[in-house]
Motif scaffolding. Structure first.
Motif: not given
Length: 130
Positions: A20-26, A36-46
């Motif tokens: 999975a990918f922990l992302t700021h959701s940019g 490129f990965g097809g990974h589910p997202l763990v989103m932490l937008p700022f």
């Protein structure tokens, strides 16, 4: 593993060991993760558009947004709960499947070209109506 310096993000996201990918959701990082990965997202937008992107991705079943308090704060437990939801719970299988399907769609160059061509044609038609 946590890395605090620069990393080759696309290369990391393409690795089979990433779950999975922990992302700021940019937008750039979100699309790179899915393409490129097809990974589910763990989103932490700022900031700015990140909250909107995060909500759209969650609505599409591509992951979850980290829960926050009314003041926008979040706790480590909130991040851990979101990661567990995506990585360890049954629902995570749905997120993973949806992300893999999105990878196929985003990696289809012909489809992407067709979308751009259709948009350009719609803009031309709209302009000619004026």
């Amino acid at each position: 593993m946590v890395e605090t310096g620069w990393v080759p993000q696309v290369r990391v996201l393409a690795h089979a060991a990433v779950g999975a990918f922990l992302t700021h959701s940019g937008w750039g990082s979100t699309v790179e993760s899915l393409r490129f990965g097809g990974h589910p997202l763990v989103m932490l937008p700022f900031i700015i558009d990140q909250g909107l992107i995060s909500r759209v991705m969650a609505d599409k079943g591509l992951g979850v947004e980290v829960a926050r308090g009314d003041d926008g704060s979040f706790r480590g437990e909130d991040v851990a709960a979101a990661v567990r939801r995506v990585m360890a719970e049954e629902e995570g299988k749905v997120f993973a499947r949806n992300a893999r399907e999105m990878k196929v769609a985003l990696g289809d160059g012909e489809r992407q070209d067709r979308y751009v061509d259709e948009l350009a044609e719609r803009l031309r038609r709209r302009r000619s109506l004026r």
